[in-house]
Design a protein around this motif. Structure first.
Motif, mmCIF file in Angstrom:
data_model
loop_
_atom_site.group_PDB
_atom_site.id
_atom_site.type_symbol
_atom_site.label_atom_id
_atom_site.label_comp_id
_atom_site.label_asym_id
_atom_site.label_seq_id
_atom_site.Cartn_x
_atom_site.Cartn_y
_atom_site.Cartn_z
ATOM 1 N N ALA A 169 -1.913 -1.936 -7.341
ATOM 2 C CA ALA A 169 -0.905 -2.344 -8.322
ATOM 3 C C ALA A 169 0.438 -2.165 -7.636
ATOM 4 O O ALA A 169 0.918 -1.037 -7.482
ATOM 5 C CB ALA A 169 -1.001 -1.493 -9.577
ATOM 6 N N LEU A 170 1.030 -3.277 -7.215
ATOM 7 C CA LEU A 170 2.176 -3.219 -6.317
ATOM 8 C C LEU A 170 3.384 -3.955 -6.899
ATOM 9 O O LEU A 170 3.249 -4.790 -7.794
ATOM 10 C CB LEU A 170 1.803 -3.841 -4.964
ATOM 11 N N THR A 171 4.531 -3.646 -6.339
ATOM 12 C CA THR A 171 5.747 -4.373 -6.681
ATOM 13 C C THR A 171 5.906 -5.567 -5.735
ATOM 14 O O THR A 171 5.263 -5.643 -4.692
ATOM 15 C CB THR A 171 6.956 -3.441 -6.550
ATOM 16 N N ASP A 172 6.774 -6.488 -6.108
ATOM 17 C CA ASP A 172 7.015 -7.643 -5.238
ATOM 18 C C ASP A 172 7.727 -7.241 -3.954
ATOM 19 O O ASP A 172 7.589 -7.898 -2.924
ATOM 20 C CB ASP A 172 7.863 -8.692 -5.965
ATOM 21 N N HIS A 173 8.504 -6.175 -4.017
ATOM 22 C CA HIS A 173 9.267 -5.702 -2.870
ATOM 23 C C HIS A 173 9.097 -4.191 -2.761
ATOM 24 O O HIS A 173 8.826 -3.523 -3.768
ATOM 25 C CB HIS A 173 10.757 -6.041 -3.020
ATOM 26 N N GLN A 293 2.557 -7.198 -9.135
ATOM 27 C CA GLN A 293 1.423 -8.021 -8.736
ATOM 28 C C GLN A 293 0.218 -7.113 -8.544
ATOM 29 O O GLN A 293 0.358 -5.933 -8.236
ATOM 30 C CB GLN A 293 1.712 -8.786 -7.445
ATOM 31 N N ILE A 294 -0.956 -7.684 -8.751
ATOM 32 C CA ILE A 294 -2.203 -6.960 -8.526
ATOM 33 C C ILE A 294 -2.950 -7.658 -7.400
ATOM 34 O O ILE A 294 -3.199 -8.867 -7.455
ATOM 35 C CB ILE A 294 -3.083 -6.952 -9.796
ATOM 36 N N VAL A 295 -3.307 -6.901 -6.391
ATOM 37 C CA VAL A 295 -4.153 -7.418 -5.321
ATOM 38 C C VAL A 295 -5.478 -6.678 -5.381
ATOM 39 O O VAL A 295 -5.519 -5.453 -5.556
ATOM 40 C CB VAL A 295 -3.485 -7.258 -3.933
ATOM 41 N N LEU A 296 -6.571 -7.425 -5.307
ATOM 42 C CA LEU A 296 -7.891 -6.781 -5.312
ATOM 43 C C LEU A 296 -8.804 -7.465 -4.306
ATOM 44 O O LEU A 296 -8.636 -8.651 -3.988
ATOM 45 C CB LEU A 296 -8.492 -6.775 -6.710
ATOM 46 N N TYR A 297 -9.748 -6.683 -3.829
ATOM 47 C CA TYR A 297 -10.633 -7.149 -2.766
ATOM 48 C C TYR A 297 -11.963 -6.414 -2.877
ATOM 49 O O TYR A 297 -11.992 -5.197 -3.118
ATOM 50 C CB TYR A 297 -9.990 -6.865 -1.411
ATOM 51 N N ALA A 298 -13.040 -7.140 -2.727
ATOM 52 C CA ALA A 298 -14.371 -6.532 -2.699
ATOM 53 C C ALA A 298 -15.206 -7.231 -1.645
ATOM 54 O O ALA A 298 -15.081 -8.450 -1.438
ATOM 55 C CB ALA A 298 -15.046 -6.638 -4.072
ATOM 56 N N ALA A 299 -16.046 -6.474 -0.951
ATOM 57 C CA ALA A 299 -16.857 -7.047 0.124
ATOM 58 C C ALA A 299 -18.179 -6.299 0.231
ATOM 59 O O ALA A 299 -18.246 -5.077 0.032
ATOM 60 C CB ALA A 299 -16.112 -6.975 1.452
ATOM 61 N N LEU A 317 -5.149 -12.329 -6.059
ATOM 62 C CA LEU A 317 -3.769 -11.882 -6.188
ATOM 63 C C LEU A 317 -3.272 -12.383 -7.538
ATOM 64 O O LEU A 317 -3.249 -13.593 -7.788
ATOM 65 C CB LEU A 317 -2.911 -12.435 -5.049
ATOM 66 N N ILE A 318 -2.898 -11.472 -8.421
ATOM 67 C CA ILE A 318 -2.597 -11.812 -9.804
ATOM 68 C C ILE A 318 -1.164 -11.417 -10.136
ATOM 69 O O ILE A 318 -0.737 -10.293 -9.837
ATOM 70 C CB ILE A 318 -3.588 -11.108 -10.753
ATOM 71 N N TYR A 319 -0.448 -12.354 -10.752
ATOM 72 C CA TYR A 319 0.958 -12.158 -11.090
ATOM 73 C C TYR A 319 1.127 -12.072 -12.609
ATOM 74 O O TYR A 319 0.194 -12.369 -13.369
ATOM 75 C CB TYR A 319 1.794 -13.313 -10.541
ATOM 76 N N PRO A 320 2.296 -11.697 -13.094
ATOM 77 C CA PRO A 320 2.552 -11.704 -14.544
ATOM 78 C C PRO A 320 2.297 -13.082 -15.153
ATOM 79 O O PRO A 320 2.436 -14.109 -14.469
ATOM 80 C CB PRO A 320 4.037 -11.326 -14.638
#
Length: 379
Positions: A169-173, A293-299, A317-320
């Motif tokens: 769960a990250l910021t744009d900057h 933004q939310i970035v997620l990854y599964a492998a 990658l998911i935005y508002p």
């Protein structure tokens, strides 16, 4: 037919849960918003009602900290589902209300000890208790389990080498020195950084120290750092021990953040409240940021039946985005949608007792009508 949905809490996730239910629900709903501060609950109830054109009433009530009130008893008696959006430390108390008043129960918490406590009290409940049903834990665990099942079916195997899943769960900057901005609960961040993680190594479930396996990863051309944190693995270490040689959940951050955090932790030696100290330190230097933004990854990785090493991956990658007339942050939609999906799953089924993430059929759930508009469909 109409459902009576009781939401405990009036923060950002509770707002999103109420709005998504009200705007996207396909049956009439009565929504009750409970908070220790009635004024805050009233603001959220008004905000939900203003945000959707669908019929339905959001009603506020005071969720007393000291015990059951007549108002609470009246609402709980008619409630169908209790959606717990309160801090994880309060989860067992809310789960007890759900059991006592025969409501279904859904929560979000990544707190491990509290989850085990609820599992014990709800073991023989007459209603269903879906635990850890948010983003991480929650959606990411179902996605990882889906990948595991699909890999085994496609390649005709029953074991794999690696199952890795990660969320940020990250910021744009992000700026130095902390390279971070708060998009959700500071106490939740501090807790996941300091409590032990659960993982699988050599096919056995093991506890591992959080922030003990930092690595660099590139997802969709972007560079992140990943590290072990507490709670995000849900029950997959129990469910898949013996089937996966190496399984873990890691939290994604921008490069430089984890080094800064460990510098702060190193300064807390001989303290009896490290989580509180880290939370206070982070809040004194790290701002709260609305754009997220939310970035997620599964492998999943392993050899097929012919001995060829293969890997299957999913990233998002998911935005508002807008729900009704309101714009919700990415952390709100991605956390609230799985919770709402779980609530409706309970209403439309005959589940009883505890339902953990590994016990939910992943593909239909991931493609549910509350989740797919946020995350997209899974093939």
């Amino acid at each position: 037919m109409s459902y009576n949905m009781v939401i405990a809490g009036a923060g950002g996730i509770a707002q999103a849960v109420g709005l998504i239910m009200a705007d996207w629900g396909n049956v009439p709903l009565n929504i009750f918003i409970g908070n220790r501060t009635l004024e805050k609950a009233e603001k959220v109830a008004h905000w939900i009602g203003k945000g959707t054109t669908n019929p339905g009433v959001a009603q506020a009530f005071c969720l007393s900290e000291t015990g059951l009130t007549n108002e609470m008893e009246g609402i709980f008696t008619q409630g169908d589902v209790l959606l717990d959006c309160l801090p994880g430390s309060l989860a067992p108390k809310m789960a007890r209300y759900a059991k006592d008043f025969k409501m279904h129960y859904v929560n979000l918490t990544e707190y491990v000890a509290e989850t085990y406590e609820i599992m014990a009290l709800a073991k023989n409940a007459e209603t269903g208790f879906v635990l850890q049903s948010g983003l991480a834990p929650g959606y990411i665990n179902l996605l990882a389990h889906h990948l595991f099942q699909e890999f085994c079916s496609k390649h005709k195997v029953d074991k794999v080498d690696k199952l890795k899943f990660k969320v940020g769960a990250l910021t744009d900057h992000a700026v130095a020195p902390h390279y971070y901005g708060f998009t959700w609960s500071p106490v939740g961040v501090a807790t996941e950084y300091l409590k032990d993680a659960e993982a699988v190594r050599d096919y056995k479930k093991v506890p591992l120290k959080s922030l003990s396996e930092r690595a660099t990863i590139i997802i969709d051309g972007r560079t992140y750092e990943e590290d072990l944190t507490s709670g995000g693995a849900a029950d997959l270490p129990d469910a898949l021990a013996g089937k996966v040689r190496q399984l873990d959940y890691k939290t994604l951050r921008y490069p430089g953040h984890y080094a800064w955090v460990q510098q702060q932790i190193a300064g807390f030696k001989n303290t009896d409240a490290p989580i509180k100290n880290l939370q206070e330190k982070m809040e004194s230097e790290i701002p709260h940021v609305e754009n997220d933004q939310i970035v997620l990854y599964a492998a999943v990785e392993g050899k097929d039946r012919h001995g060829v090493l293969r890997r299957s991956e999913v990233s998002k990658l998911i935005y508002p985005q807008n729900v009704g007339i309101h714009r919700l942050r990415a952390i709100q939609t991605t956390t609230a949608a799985p919770m709402v999906q779980a609530a409706f799953m309970l209403m439309e089924s005959k589940h009883k007792g505890v339902i953990l993430q590994s016990q939910i059929d992943p593909k239909p759930f991931l493609n549910g009508n509350f989740i797919a508009p946020i995350y997209g469909y899974i093939d």
